[in-house]
Design a protein around this motif. Structure first.
Motif, PDB file in Angstrom:
ATOM      1  N   UNK A 117       0.876  -0.969   0.166  1.00 37.84           N
ATOM      2  CA  UNK A 117      -0.018  -0.013   0.005  1.00 37.84           C
ATOM      3  C   UNK A 117       0.873   1.143  -0.081  1.00 37.84           C
ATOM      4  N   UNK A 118       0.974   2.145  -1.097  1.00 37.63           N
ATOM      5  CA  UNK A 118       1.590   3.192  -1.080  1.00 37.63           C
ATOM      6  C   UNK A 118       0.938   4.380  -0.431  1.00 37.63           C
ATOM      7  N   UNK A 119       0.754   4.564   0.970  1.00 41.53           N
ATOM      8  CA  UNK A 119       0.171   5.669   1.216  1.00 41.53           C
ATOM      9  C   UNK A 119       0.875   5.913   2.629  1.00 41.53           C
ATOM     10  N   UNK A 120       0.941   7.216   2.849  1.00 42.40           N
ATOM     11  CA  UNK A 120       1.820   7.711   4.107  1.00 42.40           C
ATOM     12  C   UNK A 120       1.253   7.516   5.414  1.00 42.40           C
ATOM     13  N   UNK A 121      -0.171   7.301   5.465  1.00 40.29           N
ATOM     14  CA  UNK A 121      -0.680   7.063   6.862  1.00 40.29           C
ATOM     15  C   UNK A 121      -1.602   5.832   6.894  1.00 40.29           C
ATOM     16  N   UNK A 122      -0.979   4.730   7.682  1.00 35.38           N
ATOM     17  CA  UNK A 122      -1.649   3.587   7.892  1.00 35.38           C
ATOM     18  C   UNK A 122      -2.335   3.327   9.145  1.00 35.38           C
ATOM     19  N   UNK A 123      -3.592   2.709   9.447  1.00 36.33           N
ATOM     20  CA  UNK A 123      -4.041   2.678  10.705  1.00 36.33           C
ATOM     21  C   UNK A 123      -4.500   1.239  10.792  1.00 36.33           C
ATOM     22  N   UNK A 124      -3.968   0.486  11.691  1.00 39.05           N
ATOM     23  CA  UNK A 124      -3.930  -0.966  11.961  1.00 39.05           C
ATOM     24  C   UNK A 124      -5.319  -1.314  13.235  1.00 39.05           C
ATOM     25  N   UNK A 141     -10.841  -2.946  11.885  1.00 36.12           N
ATOM     26  CA  UNK A 141     -11.869  -2.610  10.800  1.00 36.12           C
ATOM     27  C   UNK A 141     -12.311  -3.991   9.943  1.00 36.12           C
ATOM     28  N   UNK A 142     -13.404  -3.602   9.508  1.00 36.68           N
ATOM     29  CA  UNK A 142     -14.145  -4.796   8.884  1.00 36.68           C
ATOM     30  C   UNK A 142     -13.327  -5.245   7.485  1.00 36.68           C
ATOM     31  N   UNK A 143     -12.883  -4.168   6.817  1.00 40.80           N
ATOM     32  CA  UNK A 143     -12.247  -4.277   5.734  1.00 40.80           C
ATOM     33  C   UNK A 143     -11.116  -3.102   5.321  1.00 40.80           C
ATOM     34  N   UNK A 144     -10.333  -3.580   4.431  1.00 35.11           N
ATOM     35  CA  UNK A 144      -9.134  -2.800   4.169  1.00 35.11           C
ATOM     36  C   UNK A 144      -9.855  -1.385   3.198  1.00 35.11           C
ATOM     37  N   UNK A 145      -9.554  -0.237   3.775  1.00 36.61           N
ATOM     38  CA  UNK A 145     -10.237   0.742   2.990  1.00 36.61           C
ATOM     39  C   UNK A 145      -9.395   2.120   3.163  1.00 36.61           C
ATOM     40  N   UNK A 146      -9.347   3.061   2.017  1.00 38.08           N
ATOM     41  CA  UNK A 146      -8.890   4.467   2.129  1.00 38.08           C
ATOM     42  C   UNK A 146      -9.971   5.265   2.242  1.00 38.08           C
ATOM     43  N   UNK A 147      -9.696   6.076   3.530  1.00 36.68           N
ATOM     44  CA  UNK A 147     -10.623   7.239   3.684  1.00 36.68           C
ATOM     45  C   UNK A 147     -10.074   8.340   3.190  1.00 36.68           C
ATOM     46  N   UNK A 148     -11.063   9.203   2.518  1.00 37.12           N
ATOM     47  CA  UNK A 148     -10.603  10.325   2.027  1.00 37.12           C
ATOM     48  C   UNK A 148     -10.390  11.454   3.190  1.00 37.12           C
ATOM     49  N   UNK A 149      -9.624  12.604   2.969  1.00 36.63           N
ATOM     50  CA  UNK A 149      -9.578  13.647   4.169  1.00 36.63           C
ATOM     51  C   UNK A 149     -10.694  13.887   4.566  1.00 36.63           C
ATOM     52  N   UNK A 150     -12.025  14.019   3.951  1.00 37.39           N
ATOM     53  CA  UNK A 150     -13.407  14.277   4.549  1.00 37.39           C
ATOM     54  C   UNK A 150     -13.873  13.254   5.458  1.00 37.39           C
ATOM     55  N   UNK A 151     -13.733  12.001   5.151  1.00 39.04           N
ATOM     56  CA  UNK A 151     -14.160  10.763   5.740  1.00 39.04           C
ATOM     57  C   UNK A 151     -13.329  10.417   6.891  1.00 39.04           C
ATOM     58  N   UNK A 206      -6.617  -0.726   7.859  1.00 42.38           N
ATOM     59  CA  UNK A 206      -6.151  -2.325   7.856  1.00 42.38           C
ATOM     60  C   UNK A 206      -6.757  -2.977   8.674  1.00 42.38           C
ATOM     61  N   UNK A 207      -7.288  -4.355   8.227  1.00 41.06           N
ATOM     62  CA  UNK A 207      -7.986  -5.217   9.146  1.00 41.06           C
ATOM     63  C   UNK A 207      -6.994  -5.868  10.043  1.00 41.06           C
ATOM     64  N   UNK A 208      -5.509  -5.911   9.866  1.00 35.42           N
ATOM     65  CA  UNK A 208      -4.838  -6.875  10.477  1.00 35.42           C
ATOM     66  C   UNK A 208      -4.481  -5.791  12.078  1.00 35.42           C
ATOM     67  N   UNK A 209      -4.502  -6.722  13.039  1.00 40.23           N
ATOM     68  CA  UNK A 209      -4.486  -6.211  14.501  1.00 40.23           C
ATOM     69  C   UNK A 209      -2.904  -6.587  14.811  1.00 40.23           C
ATOM     70  N   UNK A 210      -2.400  -5.278  14.937  1.00 41.44           N
ATOM     71  CA  UNK A 210      -1.074  -5.142  15.206  1.00 41.44           C
ATOM     72  C   UNK A 210      -0.288  -4.844  16.623  1.00 41.44           C
ATOM     73  N   UNK A 211      -1.220  -4.290  17.575  1.00 39.00           N
ATOM     74  CA  UNK A 211      -0.539  -3.849  18.792  1.00 39.00           C
ATOM     75  C   UNK A 211      -1.645  -4.201  20.049  1.00 39.00           C
ATOM     76  N   UNK A 212      -1.149  -4.175  21.035  1.00 41.75           N
ATOM     77  CA  UNK A 212      -1.911  -4.311  22.396  1.00 41.75           C
ATOM     78  C   UNK A 212      -1.860  -2.789  23.086  1.00 41.75           C
TER      79      UNK A 212
END
Length: 316
Positions: A117-124, A141-151, A206-212
């Motif tokens: 994913x070529x994106x500078x801000x990723x949220x797991x 997150x239920x699915x991998x998806x990009x949210x626009x600045x507004x969303x 992202x759907x992956x869970x990475x941290x506690x």
């Protein structure tokens, strides 16, 4: 190292050596194959040398880059974050607080996502755990998806827990463009950062869970439920208005959702610990004029009503 790492994992430490040990081991143990791709950056604001001793013990098993810095004079929470970020050389950065830790396969999933994913801000996703690491909830997150600045802004500003700090991965180039955490915003300075990043780049979820993410009494966030923080949050919403991304109606709706959730969450933390007077004090934040004038969202109407009755009962 002959090349820059892909991922820098920062641990800004402060007087929690046992949990720091857990956080550091979650990076080192089982991730030997990523030593050339991952660097560890530790900025230690602790008053003792315990974290340094732990670092030497754990990182002797790590042949990748490891940067450690102890501060004889404490920098403070926000400047400690900024100092850690400033020392990184990786393409992407994770700030892992010393009371949180990575889950199994976290580094595998983060590196794979950075590549795909070529994106500078990723949220797991994240697991919220208690002091004994028992899972209290899974925020995913239920699915991998990009949210626009507004969303992205609507999601961020209508849910005070939308971003759990260790779950967000940011390109170093984005920090270079948007700047560091701003100390003038004090405790909500992380929200200020997410507003700036999301308004510029949106966010890829992202759907992956990475941290506690550990919830406990020692957390610095336990002290943020006060009038000063509410005023700072109101100031951030005023800043959002100036971005001209959200309508006035959307800002009012987000503000109500965010502040009701924030205050009720703070009240609940006190109530479940039996701190009744602190519970009442937090609930009194609802009487601040700018909060009082907001419509109570349907989502929080029932809980707010119950907490109001309990709080009023304590006045008698």
């Amino acid at each position: 190292m002959s090349h820059s790492p892909i991922l820098s994992i920062c641990i800004p430490a402060y007087n929690r050596p046992l949990w720091f040990h857990r956080a550091l081991e979650s990076i080192v143990i089982g991730n030997k194959e990523f030593e050339s791709s991952v660097e560890i950056v530790i900025t230690d604001d602790s008053s003792t040398q315990e974290c340094e001793e732990i670092m030497r013990q754990v990182c002797c098993q790590w042949s990748g880059q490891c940067i450690y810095e102890h501060h004889p004079v404490r920098l403070g929470m926000v400047e400690n974050w900024n100092r850690a970020i400033s020392l990184t050389t990786g393409q992407y950065i994770v700030v892992l607080h010393d009371d949180d830790f990575l889950l199994k396969d976290a580094i595998t999933n983060i590196l794979a996502t950075i590549k795909a994913v070529n994106h500078p801000v990723l949220l797991f996703g994240v697991e919220v755990v208690d002091e004994q690491e028992r899972v209290m909830k899974r925020q995913i997150f239920k699915e991998n998806q990009w949210l626009s600045p507004r969303d992205a802004l609507i999601s961020l500003l209508s849910n005070s827990s939308f971003v759990r700090f260790p779950a967000i991965v940011v390109a170093r180039s984005a920090f270079a463009e948007m700047g560091m955490f701003r100390t003038e915003w004090r405790e909500p300075c992380d929200l200020d950062m997410w507003i700036r990043l999301f308004s510029r780049y949106g966010v890829y979820c992202l759907q992956d869970v990475t941290t506690a993410y550990r919830v406990h009494d020692q957390a610095l966030t336990m002290g943020v439920f006060n009038e000063q923080t509410i005023n700072l949050l109101l100031g951030l919403f005023a800043e959002v208005k100036q971005l001209n991304i959200l309508s006035s109606e959307e800002i009012v709706s987000c503000k109500a959702l965010f502040l009701y959730q924030f205050i009720l969450a703070g009240a609940w933390r006190q109530l479940k610990r039996g701190r009744l007077q602190e519970f009442r004090r937090v609930m009194e934040l609802m009487d601040i004029s700018e909060v009082k004038n907001l419509p109570c969202p349907k989502k929080w109407w029932m809980l707010n009503s119950i907490f109001r009755v309990l709080s009023n009962g304590l006045r008698i």
